[in-house]
Scaffold this motif. Structure first.
Motif, PDB file in Angstrom:
ATOM      1  N   ASN A 336       0.813  -1.223   0.000  1.00  0.00           N
ATOM      2  CA  ASN A 336       0.000   0.000   0.000  1.00  0.00           C
ATOM      3  C   ASN A 336       0.843   1.268   0.000  1.00  0.00           C
ATOM      4  O   ASN A 336       0.381   2.326  -0.410  1.00  0.00           O
ATOM      5  CB  ASN A 336      -0.982  -0.007   1.165  1.00  0.00           C
ATOM      6  N   MET A 358      -6.053  -9.724  -0.077  1.00  0.00           N
ATOM      7  CA  MET A 358      -6.835  -9.294  -1.241  1.00  0.00           C
ATOM      8  C   MET A 358      -7.772  -8.133  -0.897  1.00  0.00           C
ATOM      9  O   MET A 358      -7.993  -7.228  -1.696  1.00  0.00           O
ATOM     10  CB  MET A 358      -7.624 -10.466  -1.811  1.00  0.00           C
ATOM     11  N   LEU A 360      -7.271  -5.916   1.568  1.00  0.00           N
ATOM     12  CA  LEU A 360      -6.616  -4.707   2.063  1.00  0.00           C
ATOM     13  C   LEU A 360      -5.684  -4.023   1.076  1.00  0.00           C
ATOM     14  O   LEU A 360      -5.438  -2.828   1.199  1.00  0.00           O
ATOM     15  CB  LEU A 360      -5.883  -5.002   3.372  1.00  0.00           C
ATOM     16  N   VAL A 361      -5.151  -4.750   0.087  1.00  0.00           N
ATOM     17  CA  VAL A 361      -4.268  -4.020  -0.827  1.00  0.00           C
ATOM     18  C   VAL A 361      -5.121  -3.219  -1.808  1.00  0.00           C
ATOM     19  O   VAL A 361      -6.163  -3.667  -2.278  1.00  0.00           O
ATOM     20  CB  VAL A 361      -3.231  -4.919  -1.558  1.00  0.00           C
ATOM     21  N   ASP A 362      -4.670  -1.992  -2.027  1.00  0.00           N
ATOM     22  CA  ASP A 362      -5.481  -1.007  -2.737  1.00  0.00           C
ATOM     23  C   ASP A 362      -5.080  -0.968  -4.209  1.00  0.00           C
ATOM     24  O   ASP A 362      -4.218  -0.191  -4.607  1.00  0.00           O
ATOM     25  CB  ASP A 362      -5.243   0.353  -2.060  1.00  0.00           C
ATOM     26  N   CYS A 363      -5.707  -1.811  -5.015  1.00  0.00           N
ATOM     27  CA  CYS A 363      -5.310  -1.907  -6.416  1.00  0.00           C
ATOM     28  C   CYS A 363      -6.498  -2.344  -7.266  1.00  0.00           C
ATOM     29  O   CYS A 363      -7.523  -2.750  -6.733  1.00  0.00           O
ATOM     30  CB  CYS A 363      -4.170  -2.909  -6.560  1.00  0.00           C
ATOM     31  N   SER A 364      -6.329  -2.260  -8.588  1.00  0.00           N
ATOM     32  CA  SER A 364      -7.438  -2.589  -9.487  1.00  0.00           C
ATOM     33  C   SER A 364      -7.697  -4.092  -9.516  1.00  0.00           C
ATOM     34  O   SER A 364      -8.833  -4.531  -9.623  1.00  0.00           O
ATOM     35  CB  SER A 364      -7.141  -2.084 -10.896  1.00  0.00           C
ATOM     36  N   THR A 365      -6.630  -4.880  -9.446  1.00  0.00           N
ATOM     37  CA  THR A 365      -6.755  -6.318  -9.635  1.00  0.00           C
ATOM     38  C   THR A 365      -5.819  -7.021  -8.668  1.00  0.00           C
ATOM     39  O   THR A 365      -4.633  -6.694  -8.614  1.00  0.00           O
ATOM     40  CB  THR A 365      -6.381  -6.705 -11.084  1.00  0.00           C
ATOM     41  N   VAL A 366      -6.365  -7.963  -7.906  1.00  0.00           N
ATOM     42  CA  VAL A 366      -5.537  -8.649  -6.920  1.00  0.00           C
ATOM     43  C   VAL A 366      -5.667 -10.155  -7.147  1.00  0.00           C
ATOM     44  O   VAL A 366      -6.753 -10.664  -7.411  1.00  0.00           O
ATOM     45  CB  VAL A 366      -5.919  -8.209  -5.490  1.00  0.00           C
ATOM     46  N   GLN A 391      -7.260   4.196 -11.554  1.00  0.00           N
ATOM     47  CA  GLN A 391      -8.011   5.043 -10.627  1.00  0.00           C
ATOM     48  C   GLN A 391      -9.296   4.321 -10.254  1.00  0.00           C
ATOM     49  O   GLN A 391      -9.599   3.244 -10.757  1.00  0.00           O
ATOM     50  CB  GLN A 391      -8.299   6.410 -11.242  1.00  0.00           C
ATOM     51  N   LYS A 392     -10.048   4.901  -9.333  1.00  0.00           N
ATOM     52  CA  LYS A 392     -11.227   4.209  -8.829  1.00  0.00           C
ATOM     53  C   LYS A 392     -12.526   4.729  -9.438  1.00  0.00           C
ATOM     54  O   LYS A 392     -13.571   4.118  -9.283  1.00  0.00           O
ATOM     55  CB  LYS A 392     -11.291   4.355  -7.308  1.00  0.00           C
ATOM     56  N   ARG A 396     -12.051   0.591 -13.523  1.00  0.00           N
ATOM     57  CA  ARG A 396     -10.869   0.169 -12.790  1.00  0.00           C
ATOM     58  C   ARG A 396     -10.351  -1.101 -13.450  1.00  0.00           C
ATOM     59  O   ARG A 396     -11.134  -1.955 -13.844  1.00  0.00           O
ATOM     60  CB  ARG A 396     -11.272  -0.121 -11.342  1.00  0.00           C
TER      61      ARG A 396
ATOM     62  N   PHE B  20      -8.891   2.142   5.821  1.00  0.00           N
ATOM     63  CA  PHE B  20      -8.466   0.731   5.833  1.00  0.00           C
ATOM     64  C   PHE B  20      -9.120  -0.011   6.996  1.00  0.00           C
ATOM     65  O   PHE B  20      -9.457  -1.184   6.876  1.00  0.00           O
ATOM     66  CB  PHE B  20      -6.935   0.620   5.900  1.00  0.00           C
ATOM     67  N   PHE B 118     -14.672   3.397  -2.029  1.00  0.00           N
ATOM     68  CA  PHE B 118     -13.632   4.225  -2.649  1.00  0.00           C
ATOM     69  C   PHE B 118     -12.400   4.297  -1.755  1.00  0.00           C
ATOM     70  O   PHE B 118     -11.278   4.224  -2.214  1.00  0.00           O
ATOM     71  CB  PHE B 118     -14.141   5.657  -2.840  1.00  0.00           C
ATOM     72  N   SER B 406     -16.432   1.849  -5.650  1.00  0.00           N
ATOM     73  CA  SER B 406     -15.684   1.501  -6.859  1.00  0.00           C
ATOM     74  C   SER B 406     -15.791  -0.016  -6.996  1.00  0.00           C
ATOM     75  O   SER B 406     -16.628  -0.638  -6.349  1.00  0.00           O
ATOM     76  CB  SER B 406     -14.223   1.930  -6.689  1.00  0.00           C
ATOM     77  N   TYR B 407     -14.997  -0.606  -7.849  1.00  0.00           N
ATOM     78  CA  TYR B 407     -14.943  -2.057  -7.863  1.00  0.00           C
ATOM     79  C   TYR B 407     -13.491  -2.513  -7.968  1.00  0.00           C
ATOM     80  O   TYR B 407     -12.592  -1.698  -8.220  1.00  0.00           O
ATOM     81  CB  TYR B 407     -15.792  -2.665  -8.986  1.00  0.00           C
ATOM     82  N   LYS B 408     -13.295  -3.773  -7.742  1.00  0.00           N
ATOM     83  CA  LYS B 408     -11.941  -4.327  -7.738  1.00  0.00           C
ATOM     84  C   LYS B 408     -12.072  -5.747  -8.263  1.00  0.00           C
ATOM     85  O   LYS B 408     -13.046  -6.427  -7.956  1.00  0.00           O
ATOM     86  CB  LYS B 408     -11.460  -4.309  -6.288  1.00  0.00           C
ATOM     87  N   TYR B 409     -11.095  -6.176  -9.066  1.00  0.00           N
ATOM     88  CA  TYR B 409     -11.117  -7.541  -9.577  1.00  0.00           C
ATOM     89  C   TYR B 409     -10.353  -8.457  -8.621  1.00  0.00           C
ATOM     90  O   TYR B 409      -9.172  -8.227  -8.362  1.00  0.00           O
ATOM     91  CB  TYR B 409     -10.494  -7.600 -10.967  1.00  0.00           C
ATOM     92  N   PHE B 410     -11.033  -9.489  -8.139  1.00  0.00           N
ATOM     93  CA  PHE B 410     -10.407 -10.519  -7.313  1.00  0.00           C
ATOM     94  C   PHE B 410     -10.216 -11.737  -8.219  1.00  0.00           C
ATOM     95  O   PHE B 410     -11.191 -12.292  -8.723  1.00  0.00           O
ATOM     96  CB  PHE B 410     -11.318 -10.909  -6.142  1.00  0.00           C
ATOM     97  N   VAL B 411      -8.959 -12.123  -8.424  1.00  0.00           N
ATOM     98  CA  VAL B 411      -8.672 -13.215  -9.355  1.00  0.00           C
ATOM     99  C   VAL B 411      -8.116 -14.407  -8.580  1.00  0.00           C
ATOM    100  O   VAL B 411      -7.127 -14.275  -7.859  1.00  0.00           O
ATOM    101  CB  VAL B 411      -7.666 -12.778 -10.440  1.00  0.00           C
TER     102      VAL B 411
END
Lengths: 419, 419
Positions: A336, A358, A360-366, A391-392, A396, B20, B118, B406-411
């Motif tokens: 982060n 997954m 807690l890390v602030d990203c588009s894809t985890v 960006q959010k 994303r 967080f 967000f 927002s959204y986030k991809y969990f893979v």
């Protein structure tokens, strides 16, 4: 009004007009135009090659690095691939006009939330002529008008490609201003363009961190920030180390020049002694340079000492930071602190620990137990990609056709008034 | 680093840390906190009234207009309504954590697109203390930390409300920095706050056109533009004039001070002679002042001549522009020239003409045979509203809880690497 303002307003107005015309075309018409563009691009391979040759001659003056010259260089087979890409976009289903949601209210109002084009999209990019055709075509597919501003290094190539697209549109009775190219390359003009909020609905920058930062700072038009990727992989104490090794090598070396490749590997201290020497051997084979502190140097040979900037650097090359962390929390904190909000991965056999990482890390894809290299519109099954949003707001991660649309509420009544 | 930068960075860092922590709480915990806030607000009605009294005393110095004083004034029953509003938000379903889409890839990767908070949301608003509690509570519901910056006119009221919310959170073991109030009211500090892209994920301005323009121009943080509404109603030649009359009167007079009320009525020339005199009589009853040209003056009495700015003015009052247009195209052109992209309506019995109008006018919400007054989160059934977006990026039209995510991809993989 100075000259640049005049040019930008004029382009903006013409794009806006074209966007209203595009919004009235059905998908079949738009897809036929795409197919015609693909044919025209292939038919004019010689003209494109000649223009590209002019750019390549100039690249000596610009002192372009080898990788950039490679990206700039077109060949008949690359042009055929470009045309093939256009045909694939034509075959995709368009989100435009689809009903996302229908709400029926107690008062009888029917509210339809429908996908609609943005209107006018500005794309600012560097020396990659494939972006010119990709961006123009993806915007056209979604009934958006485009204003393209590419790097000077690809100027002649961009010019011929845009002119082929415009001529094709016009021959089909579609407004050529649907795709415009900025032909004045002074950077000051970009600054003026980024103020045309009245005409341009969204700006998508594609390129290096410097370009993107400049656009974000200078634009009063909403921006979708894309691209830069300092991606991390965390090898947990409960990782399958065989799997971790394979994923780490893939994330680093399979294509180091792209944004979803790994720049930093974090390893739990409990497995550092076992894992790092094996990683060292595997990466040496590819000539990867390891940047690490003294703790890392205990387990890996020929390490380059870390500097202040190492963890923030997107090498895009055969370089890798390695850091040993005490525990999961330290791994999350590290990510982060240095993340560019692109893609991060954890390798572990403990689902609960994966879950914490997954979330807690602030990203588009985890990722859990997979390579960060999969962050890509094609790998996600979108069939197309206009960029990867870091960006959010709005979009994303990998952006497919849906990301090029907004929505609009269509409300159907029978005379309802508010009481 | 100057003092304002220090304040802003400190607030930003604390908000980020709180965000967080919020992201790790389950919805039940968040909803209990909302209910506790509702109780605390009611329990401290006297303290809120006392702080509000201080603001009302100062309002004389600020020369506040009557409508603004009305918005600023709290009473025990208004405070009870505020608390009730909080309880309603607690009862809503949260979008956070919901899976928007699951993609299974041929290589076995499972990609989940999940709604996520967000992180940190900045809300910049004017003298409406109800926004303080609404915004704080809607952000908390969606696990976002908030930085609130309200107008100086409501300073003491905002201070006590935020302090009640923070104390309640802390008494429950939740980080009080989840809701922060900017207490330095110098406008320069807002400029510095709008540069804290590292800590603040999105800015939502709520207020007049001037405030919103300033935020859009000064912010390097992504902004969701809200609010200003120059809304049109077009009475087509094929309109049911009885229905048109009822809708037009409602859109103008039912609550003229709000953004979804009508500012301009366009009428097809074929029905102007029949419709305008009747509209004239109906509106006179409410004291509506008609702004029109000579053509309009033929059919309506006591018209005020139009000026250059009339069609761009959001009166928010008992004023209405009237214009006779030649045809549907002229109506659409007028709307697209003067629209603030909020809400527009067509009254017609011809669905094909409605369809053309609805597709071509560039706004968040377009109505067929209904009043523009329905553009509102509650009227849309969202159960909450943080504002009405007039931009195309991310959210458009009334924004409910979903717009605050927002959204986030969990893979999820099993060792997949890219080949």
């Amino acid at each position: 009004m100075n000259q640049y303002e005049k040019i930008c307003k004029d382009m903006g107005q013409r794009a806006k007009t074209a966007s209203f015309e595009l919004a009235q075309l059905d998908q079949e018409t738009l897809d036929s135009a795409l197919l015609a563009i693909a044919d025209a691009v292939e038919a004019q391979t010689d003209e494109i090659m000649a223009a590209n040759e002019l750019d390549l001659e100039k690249s000596v003056d610009y002192n372009l690095p080898r990788t950039m010259i490679d990206r700039l260089t077109l060949t008949p087979s690359r042009i055929a691939l470009m045309a093939e890409g256009v045909r694939q976009v034509a075959a995709l289903e368009s989100p435009v006009g689809s009903i996302i949601e229908t709400i029926t209210r107690p008062n009888g109002l029917i509210i339809e939330k429908r996908s609609v084009p943005f209107g006018v999209i500005g794309i600012i990019f560097e020396a990659r002529p494939n972006v010119t055709i990709d961006a123009g075509v993806l915007c056209l597919k979604t009934a958006n008008a485009t204003i393209l501003r590419g790097g000077k290094e690809a100027f002649h190539t961009n010019q011929i490609i845009v002119s082929i697209m415009r001529n094709t549109l016009e021959s089909l009775g579609i407004n050529g201003d649907s795709i415009q190219l900025v032909e004045v390359l002074d950077r000051d003009l970009v600054g003026v363009l980024l103020q045309q909020r009245e005409y341009i609905d969204v700006i998508i920058p594609r390129g290096g961190a410097g370009l993107i930062r400049r656009v974000v700072e200078d634009s009063s038009i909403p921006v979708i920030e894309t691209g830069s990727g300092v991606c991390h992989t965390f090898v947990d104490e409960f990782a399958d180390l065989e799997m971790a090794l394979e994923i780490a090598v893939n994330a680093k070396v399979q294509r180091p020049s792209v944004c979803n490749s790994m720049e930093t590997l974090l390893v739990h201290q409990a497995v550092a002694r076992e894992f790092l020497p094996r990683l060292n051997i595997a990466l040496l084979e590819y000539g990867v340079r390891i940047h690490g502190d003294e703790a890392v140097a205990q387990y890996m040979v020929n390490t380059i000492p870390l500097t202040e900037e190492s963890f923030s650097t997107e090498y895009n090359d055969m370089d890798l930071n390695v850091r040993i962390v005490e525990n999961l929390e330290e791994a999350i904190d590290h990510v982060n602190r240095y993340t560019t909000h692109h893609s991060e991965a954890i390798i572990t056999d403990e689902p609960m620990r994966a879950n914490v990482f997954m979330n807690l890390v602030d990203c588009s894809t985890v990722y859990h137990n997979a390579s960060t290299r999969f962050t890509d519109g094609f790998e996600f099954g979108f069939g197309a990609e206009i960029g990867i949003s870091t960006q959010k707001l709005h979009a994303r991660g990998p952006m497919g056709l849906q990301a090029l649309t907004s929505y609009k509420y269509f409300v159907f009544g029978e005379g309802q008034v508010r009481t």
